[in-house]
Scaffold this active site. Structure first.
Site, PDB file in Angstrom:
ATOM      1  N   SER A  43       0.653  -1.131   0.068  1.00 55.18           N
ATOM      2  CA  SER A  43       0.071   0.137  -0.112  1.00 55.18           C
ATOM      3  C   SER A  43       0.651   1.192  -0.130  1.00 55.18           C
ATOM      4  O   SER A  43       1.872   1.596   0.837  1.00 55.18           O
ATOM      5  CB  SER A  43      -0.933   0.277   1.256  1.00 55.18           C
ATOM      6  OG  SER A  43      -1.244   1.112   1.685  1.00 55.18           O
ATOM      7  N   LEU A  45      -0.325   4.028   0.810  1.00 51.27           N
ATOM      8  CA  LEU A  45      -0.652   4.845   2.113  1.00 51.27           C
ATOM      9  C   LEU A  45       0.010   4.341   3.121  1.00 51.27           C
ATOM     10  O   LEU A  45       0.882   5.132   3.641  1.00 51.27           O
ATOM     11  CB  LEU A  45      -2.286   4.755   2.168  1.00 51.27           C
ATOM     12  CG  LEU A  45      -2.511   5.227   3.590  1.00 51.27           C
ATOM     13  CD1 LEU A  45      -2.491   6.751   3.730  1.00 51.27           C
ATOM     14  CD2 LEU A  45      -4.108   4.890   3.727  1.00 51.27           C
ATOM     15  N   ASP A  55       0.692  10.577   1.707  1.00 54.96           N
ATOM     16  CA  ASP A  55       0.440   9.645   0.616  1.00 54.96           C
ATOM     17  C   ASP A  55       0.578  10.578  -0.466  1.00 54.96           C
ATOM     18  O   ASP A  55      -0.401  10.551  -1.592  1.00 54.96           O
ATOM     19  CB  ASP A  55      -0.795   8.995   0.724  1.00 54.96           C
ATOM     20  CG  ASP A  55      -0.881   7.910  -0.336  1.00 54.96           C
ATOM     21  OD1 ASP A  55       0.028   7.476  -0.938  1.00 54.96           O
ATOM     22  OD2 ASP A  55      -1.870   7.113  -0.408  1.00 54.96           O
ATOM     23  N   ASP A  84       0.783   3.802  -7.507  1.00 60.15           N
ATOM     24  CA  ASP A  84       0.613   5.113  -7.535  1.00 60.15           C
ATOM     25  C   ASP A  84       0.367   5.398  -9.154  1.00 60.15           C
ATOM     26  O   ASP A  84      -0.315   4.710  -9.842  1.00 60.15           O
ATOM     27  CB  ASP A  84       1.444   6.165  -7.221  1.00 60.15           C
ATOM     28  CG  ASP A  84       1.462   6.113  -5.357  1.00 60.15           C
ATOM     29  OD1 ASP A  84       0.435   5.740  -4.810  1.00 60.15           O
ATOM     30  OD2 ASP A  84       2.382   6.671  -4.860  1.00 60.15           O
ATOM     31  N   GLU A 111      -2.672   3.897 -10.970  1.00 56.51           N
ATOM     32  CA  GLU A 111      -3.952   4.697 -11.105  1.00 56.51           C
ATOM     33  C   GLU A 111      -4.192   5.718 -12.117  1.00 56.51           C
ATOM     34  O   GLU A 111      -2.987   6.254 -12.243  1.00 56.51           O
ATOM     35  CB  GLU A 111      -4.222   4.969  -9.683  1.00 56.51           C
ATOM     36  CG  GLU A 111      -3.523   5.944  -9.019  1.00 56.51           C
ATOM     37  CD  GLU A 111      -3.583   6.223  -7.491  1.00 56.51           C
ATOM     38  OE1 GLU A 111      -3.444   4.956  -6.971  1.00 56.51           O
ATOM     39  OE2 GLU A 111      -3.812   7.411  -6.972  1.00 56.51           O
ATOM     40  N   LYS A 117       0.582  12.224  -6.759  1.00 62.32           N
ATOM     41  CA  LYS A 117      -1.013  12.036  -6.411  1.00 62.32           C
ATOM     42  C   LYS A 117      -1.316  12.294  -5.167  1.00 62.32           C
ATOM     43  O   LYS A 117      -0.702  12.691  -4.323  1.00 62.32           O
ATOM     44  CB  LYS A 117      -1.419  10.353  -6.840  1.00 62.32           C
ATOM     45  CG  LYS A 117      -0.303   9.441  -6.363  1.00 62.32           C
ATOM     46  CD  LYS A 117      -0.453   9.349  -4.718  1.00 62.32           C
ATOM     47  CE  LYS A 117      -1.677   8.949  -4.101  1.00 62.32           C
ATOM     48  NZ  LYS A 117      -1.804   7.479  -3.928  1.00 62.32           N
ATOM     49  N   ASN A 119      -4.178  10.867  -1.893  1.00 63.48           N
ATOM     50  CA  ASN A 119      -4.925   9.659  -1.556  1.00 63.48           C
ATOM     51  C   ASN A 119      -6.464  10.025  -1.950  1.00 63.48           C
ATOM     52  O   ASN A 119      -6.890  10.992  -1.869  1.00 63.48           O
ATOM     53  CB  ASN A 119      -4.609   9.429   0.085  1.00 63.48           C
ATOM     54  CG  ASN A 119      -5.599   8.184   0.342  1.00 63.48           C
ATOM     55  OD1 ASN A 119      -6.669   8.130   0.487  1.00 63.48           O
ATOM     56  ND2 ASN A 119      -4.649   7.072   0.433  1.00 63.48           N
ATOM     57  N   HIS A 187     -12.345   1.452  -7.681  1.00 67.40           N
ATOM     58  CA  HIS A 187     -12.133   1.961  -6.523  1.00 67.40           C
ATOM     59  C   HIS A 187     -13.270   2.956  -6.247  1.00 67.40           C
ATOM     60  O   HIS A 187     -14.116   3.280  -7.154  1.00 67.40           O
ATOM     61  CB  HIS A 187     -10.872   2.878  -6.236  1.00 67.40           C
ATOM     62  CG  HIS A 187     -10.463   2.883  -4.808  1.00 67.40           C
ATOM     63  ND1 HIS A 187     -11.169   2.236  -3.854  1.00 67.40           N
ATOM     64  CD2 HIS A 187      -9.517   3.737  -4.147  1.00 67.40           C
ATOM     65  CE1 HIS A 187     -10.512   2.411  -2.814  1.00 67.40           C
ATOM     66  NE2 HIS A 187      -9.639   3.566  -2.924  1.00 67.40           N
TER      67      HIS A 187
END
Ligand code: SPV
Ligand code: MG
Length: 540
Positions: A43, A45, A55, A84, A111, A117, A119, A187
């Site tokens: 992850s 995050l 993040d 990311d 993503e 980016k 979160n 998501h």
């Protein structure tokens, strides 16, 4: 062992709902695997959080990679990295894929947002999405860069997060499929699974669908199963577990000022060692490290008062008389320590309460007034634990100072019994000192070099013409002759409670044992008189 890339492919393609759990460092990854999970979510995050940063691509991609390497090394299950946005454009994506493969990372998820980016759960709707074509190029570039056919690229669609509807989500997912993505991560930041389920219904089985139910956590898992979801990611639950229990225990410790308050509810230190694989290293050390020197137990005889020193030994034994700022015995112990001997037993008798150096084992000869040296040695031998039996034994006196090379020479000897003999014995004769004179199988001389010289006799009254040296008080007994020593000491003290060390050595010779003689000259001092105490100061 199935390759990690293939393991992850199998998870994507299995017809069951699979679960992977977040980890953020080596030990959490190991814990995830031990719990039975078949994959790990790297992850973004959690990785940034464990570094203590946001993040927002504040940790560099190589810092992420470094931690992934530890996670991968600590585990045998595949890791899906949350990559990311791919940390840049198609070119950065290609380099990322190559580096991940080098570290045995099975898959990466990218993503469709912009670098750097944010979160998805922080003002998601305000976040701009990537241009579809540009993002497709990144997927294609990644697929072209991979060396292992089973390496997977998961394309994450942020359309719902950014406030778009199902149509945009579908449009993007389909474009990414055509670009070569191996799965779609859809998501959603809703507290219900509606967006995800609507997408899955429309999408069908074009590609496996991966979800992150962090916000819609209350959804019964069977709904995902029934919908035909491929993988559910528990995306941040290890770092949240760690944070909650660290905060709780830190507050408790701050308030209680005692470890008792938390000791029973935290992992024991040995659990850390287990997770680290400490036992495996110990096994390996046996296989690969050279055998360490033999274990040695030193016994220092220090029971007698040493009346000759008068007032100095009124309240303490001779071994505790100060020399150069510390007790004689401390110098002796230092001598042993300096050659690596730290298992030391001191036999106490006179004013035993004053013999109190730390890191020493003590044996007490409470009959020190009516018994001799061998009775003291016997007390020491009886005090030793059975696990001590495998050690070599060195015996010496608490009032004999020495330079460490004397002890080194003794420790190097492979003989069953060895003693150190000073060739400069005439000095003691001239001064009329008490000494244990020895006759050996050969006198000291150049031709004695390399010869195995052994003890013939030891006596304080040896005629000068038979005398070859003076015993320094050092005796070493090999580990496989310890039993013989124990028995002999026992029988000699039973026959004569006053028996001395010289009686033991003569008895060994009489019994046909060879007592190896190591000749040295000087560099030791038997403290018998006040003059010796002054001399001793010069030795250090
Ligand atoms: C992560 O775990 O870093 C993710 C999932 O990307 S989320 O935080 O839900 O965006
Ligand atoms: Mg992330």
């Amino acid at each position: 062992m199935t390759r990690k890339t293939t393991q992850f492919r199998n998870l994507l393609n299995s017809d069951r709902l699979e679960f992977i759990l977040e980890a953020h460092n080596g030990i959490s990854a190991k814990i995830v695997e031990e719990a039975g999970f078949k994959g790990i979510w790297g992850s973004g995050l959690s990785l940034s959080a464990q570094y203590g940063v946001r993040d927002n691509n504040e940790a560099s991609w190589t810092q992420v990679l470094d931690m992934l390497e530890f996670m991968s090394d600590a585990t045998t299950i595949p890791i899906l990295l949350d990559g990311d946005t791919g940390y840049g454009n198609f070119n950065n994506m290609q380099r990322l894929v190559r580096k991940l493969e080098q570290r045995d990372i099975a898959a990466v998820c990218i993503e469709d947002k912009l670098f750097p980016k944010t979160n998805s759960f922080i003002k998601g709707t305000a976040q701009p999405l990537a241009d579809i074509e540009e993002f497709c190029g990144k997927i294609k570039a990644g697929k072209d860069a991979q060396g292992d056919d089973d390496f997977s690229i998961v394309a994450r669609v942020e359309a719902f997060i950014a406030g778009w509807g199902l149509k945009e989500a579908m449009r993007r997912a389909e474009a990414y499929r055509k670009a070569g993505a191996d799965a779609i991560l859809m998501h959603s930041a809703l507290s219900v699974p509606d967006e995800i389920l609507a997408f899955k219904k429309e999408w069908g089985d074009r590609l496996p669908v991966v979800i992150v139910p962090t916000k819609y956590y209350a959804t019964p898992t069977d709904q995902f199963r029934e919908a035909g979801i491929s993988i559910a990611i528990w995306a941040n639950h290890m770092i949240r577990t760690a944070i909650a229990s660290m905060q709780k225990n830190a507050a408790t410790l701050m308030a209680e000022e005692s470890l008792m308050a938390i000791e029973d509810s935290i992992a024991p230190v040995k659990e850390i060692f287990r997770l680290q694989g400490a036992a495996e290293l110990q096994e390996a050390e046996k296989r690969y490290l050279p055998k360490r020197g033999k274990a040695v137990r030193a016994v220092i005889l220090a029971a007698s008062r040493g009346k000759e020193l008068g007032e100095l030994t009124e309240k303490r034994p001779k071994a505790m008389v100060p020399v150069s700022g510390q007790p004689l015995l401390a110098h002796v112990v230092d001598g042993y320590n300096s050659v690596g001997v730290k298992d030391i037993t001191v036999v106490r008798g006179y004013a035993k309460e004053t013999v109190n150096l730390s890191n020493i084992d003590y044996a007490d000869n409470d009959n020190f007034e009516s018994t001799g040296e061998l009775a003291s040695l016997s007390c020491a031998l009886k005090s030793l634990a059975s696990e001590d039996a495998g050690k070599e034994l060195v015996v010496s006196y608490g009032d004999v100072l020495f330079k460490k090379h004397i002890l080194q020479l003794l420790l190097e000897s492979h003989a069953d019994f060895s003693i150190v003999v000073d060739t400069n014995w005439s000095e003691s004769v001239n001064k009329g000192r008490f000494a244990d004179y020895v006759q050996c199988s050969r006198p000291y001389g150049r031709d004695a070099f390399g010869q195995e010289i052994s003890l013939t006799e030891m006596s304080e009254h040896l005629p000068e013409k038979r005398t070859h040296g003076e015993w320094t008080g050092f005796l070493k007994v090999s580990s496989d002759h310890r039993l013989l020593l124990d028995k002999l000491v026992e029988s000699l003290t039973a026959a004569n409670p006053d028996a001395r060390m010289s009686d033991l050595l003569n008895a060994l010779v009489a019994n046909g044992e060879r007592v190896r003689v190591i000749y040295t000259t000087g560099y030791w001092l038997d403290i018998d008189t006040l003059e010796d105490v002054v001399l001793a100061g010069n030795l250090f």
